[in-house]
Design a protein around this motif. Sequence first.
Motif, mmCIF file in Angstrom:
data_model
loop_
_atom_site.group_PDB
_atom_site.id
_atom_site.type_symbol
_atom_site.label_atom_id
_atom_site.label_comp_id
_atom_site.label_asym_id
_atom_site.label_seq_id
_atom_site.Cartn_x
_atom_site.Cartn_y
_atom_site.Cartn_z
ATOM 1 N N ILE A 64 -62.476 -52.293 -19.158
ATOM 2 C CA ILE A 64 -62.726 -52.425 -17.709
ATOM 3 C C ILE A 64 -64.203 -52.254 -17.349
ATOM 4 C CG2 ILE A 64 -60.394 -51.613 -17.158
ATOM 5 C CD1 ILE A 64 -61.647 -48.894 -16.390
ATOM 6 N N VAL B 275 -58.140 -55.688 -15.614
ATOM 7 C CA VAL B 275 -57.032 -54.726 -15.566
ATOM 8 C C VAL B 275 -56.507 -54.591 -16.985
ATOM 9 C CG1 VAL B 275 -54.709 -54.267 -14.710
ATOM 10 C CG2 VAL B 275 -56.387 -55.343 -13.208
ATOM 11 N N ALA C 123 -55.386 -49.098 -16.468
ATOM 12 C CA ALA C 123 -56.727 -48.878 -15.904
ATOM 13 C C ALA C 123 -57.256 -50.184 -15.302
ATOM 14 C CB ALA C 123 -57.672 -48.386 -17.006
ATOM 15 N N ARG C 124 -58.177 -50.056 -14.371
ATOM 16 C CA ARG C 124 -58.773 -51.257 -13.770
ATOM 17 C C ARG C 124 -60.254 -51.017 -13.509
ATOM 18 N NH1 ARG C 124 -60.383 -49.593 -8.938
ATOM 19 N NH2 ARG C 124 -58.969 -48.578 -7.454
ATOM 20 N N SER C 125 -61.000 -52.125 -13.389
ATOM 21 C CA SER C 125 -62.429 -52.033 -13.075
ATOM 22 C C SER C 125 -62.584 -51.573 -11.627
ATOM 23 C CB SER C 125 -63.103 -53.401 -13.237
ATOM 24 O OG SER C 125 -62.870 -53.905 -14.530
ATOM 25 N N ALA C 126 -63.768 -51.070 -11.312
ATOM 26 C CA ALA C 126 -64.031 -50.545 -9.962
ATOM 27 C C ALA C 126 -63.898 -51.620 -8.891
ATOM 28 C CB ALA C 126 -65.428 -49.932 -9.928
ATOM 29 N N ASP C 127 -64.119 -52.884 -9.259
ATOM 30 C CA ASP C 127 -64.091 -53.956 -8.247
ATOM 31 C C ASP C 127 -62.718 -54.606 -8.081
ATOM 32 O OD1 ASP C 127 -63.974 -55.145 -10.695
ATOM 33 O OD2 ASP C 127 -65.608 -56.589 -10.333
ATOM 34 N N ASP D 91 -59.018 -54.260 -6.565
ATOM 35 C CA ASP D 91 -58.371 -53.441 -5.544
ATOM 36 C C ASP D 91 -56.863 -53.356 -5.790
ATOM 37 O OD1 ASP D 91 -57.811 -51.986 -3.311
ATOM 38 O OD2 ASP D 91 -57.851 -53.708 -1.941
ATOM 39 N N SER E 148 -53.781 -50.269 -7.120
ATOM 40 C CA SER E 148 -53.576 -48.873 -7.518
ATOM 41 C C SER E 148 -52.813 -48.819 -8.837
ATOM 42 C CB SER E 148 -52.803 -48.107 -6.449
ATOM 43 O OG SER E 148 -52.431 -46.848 -6.979
ATOM 44 N N LYS F 287 -54.942 -41.593 -11.096
ATOM 45 C CA LYS F 287 -55.790 -42.029 -9.995
ATOM 46 C C LYS F 287 -55.586 -43.535 -9.777
ATOM 47 C CE LYS F 287 -59.231 -38.587 -11.147
ATOM 48 N NZ LYS F 287 -60.498 -38.376 -11.844
ATOM 49 N N ASP G 205 -57.602 -45.874 -10.178
ATOM 50 C CA ASP G 205 -58.238 -46.726 -11.190
ATOM 51 C C ASP G 205 -57.845 -46.370 -12.622
ATOM 52 O OD1 ASP G 205 -59.524 -44.294 -11.105
ATOM 53 O OD2 ASP G 205 -61.478 -45.141 -11.641
ATOM 54 N N PHE G 206 -57.156 -45.246 -12.822
ATOM 55 C CA PHE G 206 -56.876 -44.815 -14.183
ATOM 56 C C PHE G 206 -55.605 -43.962 -14.168
ATOM 57 C CE2 PHE G 206 -58.163 -43.664 -18.483
ATOM 58 C CZ PHE G 206 -59.088 -44.639 -18.817
#
Length: 397
Positions: A322, A328, A344-348, A350, A352, A371, A373-374
């Motif tokens: 990510i 994702v 997990a996903r990258s910050a950009d 959107d 959950s 969280k 993102d993770f």
Amino acid sequence: MTERLYYADSYLTEFDATVAKIDARGRVALDRSAFYPTSGGQPFDTGTLGGLRVTDVCVEGGEVWHEVEGALEVGQAVHGSVDWPRRFDHMQQHAGDHMLAGALYELTGATTIGLHVGPEISSIDVDMPRGETHLPQEWIDRLENLVNARVQENHPIRCWFPAPEELARLPLRKDPTVREHVRVVAMGDFEMVACGGTHPSSTGQIGPVKIISAAPARGKLRLSFLAGMRAWRELQRNYERAHAAARQLSTGVEELPERLAAALARLKDAEFELGRLRREHLLDGAAEMLAGAEALPGGARLVCAEVGADMAGLRELASRLIKDGSAVALLASAAGERRDLLFARSADVDLSMSALLKRAAEPLGGRGGGKPDFAQGGGPATVLAAAREILRRGERP
Ligand SMILES: [Zn+2]
């Protein structure tokens, strides 16, 4: 009252007697018996009575009761035969107990409160002067050395029923638990105590005495030990085990501890290196996984994979996947019914991940959280496919 022939002669194995009573359970009492009944921590003798197997012997109301496989009649004359190897083994364990209890009393003032002769190991429970429930190895060595020296010195062992006035003068290690017909055993000049058990006639016949553990039990110190042939057989077994282990390491028994330590150190280094290489290999594959990723409706790249790694490896791989954005990663460990799961996903992106993990895992008996993102959790491998379907449909979990 059965006349107990083993009191006068613990080596007597053949005797003749008359059946005096048979109780409602078919148990047999004789006018006289050389069979030792379970008592004082020493198990019963086996053997034959009138040709029938004796399977249990106990004492009740002053009578020695024999359980036999078959029927005898009151008044019948019977020949009794005691299984000597079993009896002698019990004599060795029991006398070994006396030697340990006496020596421990002499060295530390400890009181022995119980003895148990088991089918494989025997033990004594000891009330130590300051309530200690452990014995340092140095003390175990001292105790063993003293006991085995006394065994080799072959001191006489004597049992008798002293008159009350004599009994009052005897320096017994502890007070008798009975008031009348007190039987005393004396070993050399170092052990004297009231006892109704069977003993060899000299300490040399006890054979080697080996303490195999000193550990807390019921708030006291329990010493477990082997005596006589049991100790000898243990020595033989351990000799064979040690030589077998030494052969595996192509060395002699003397070098075994060093060689084993060196082999374990090499194994630790190799495992560390293997872990490092596995992680490296896993991370090297990240670029390939991203290249083969499928595009999600929102445009993000989806990597969905089972990976041969533990949770720490999954975390490391997901972070790599990510890192450069717009990705994702839905990862599961590769083996077992219940897998480690990491979403997990990258910050950009959107979406959950914790909500996605919960929604996909819970209907399948899995669980997880974290969280947006993770997120991490556990569950069956099918959770991956369920989560992938949710994202493919463009749903927001
Ligand atoms: Zn005894």
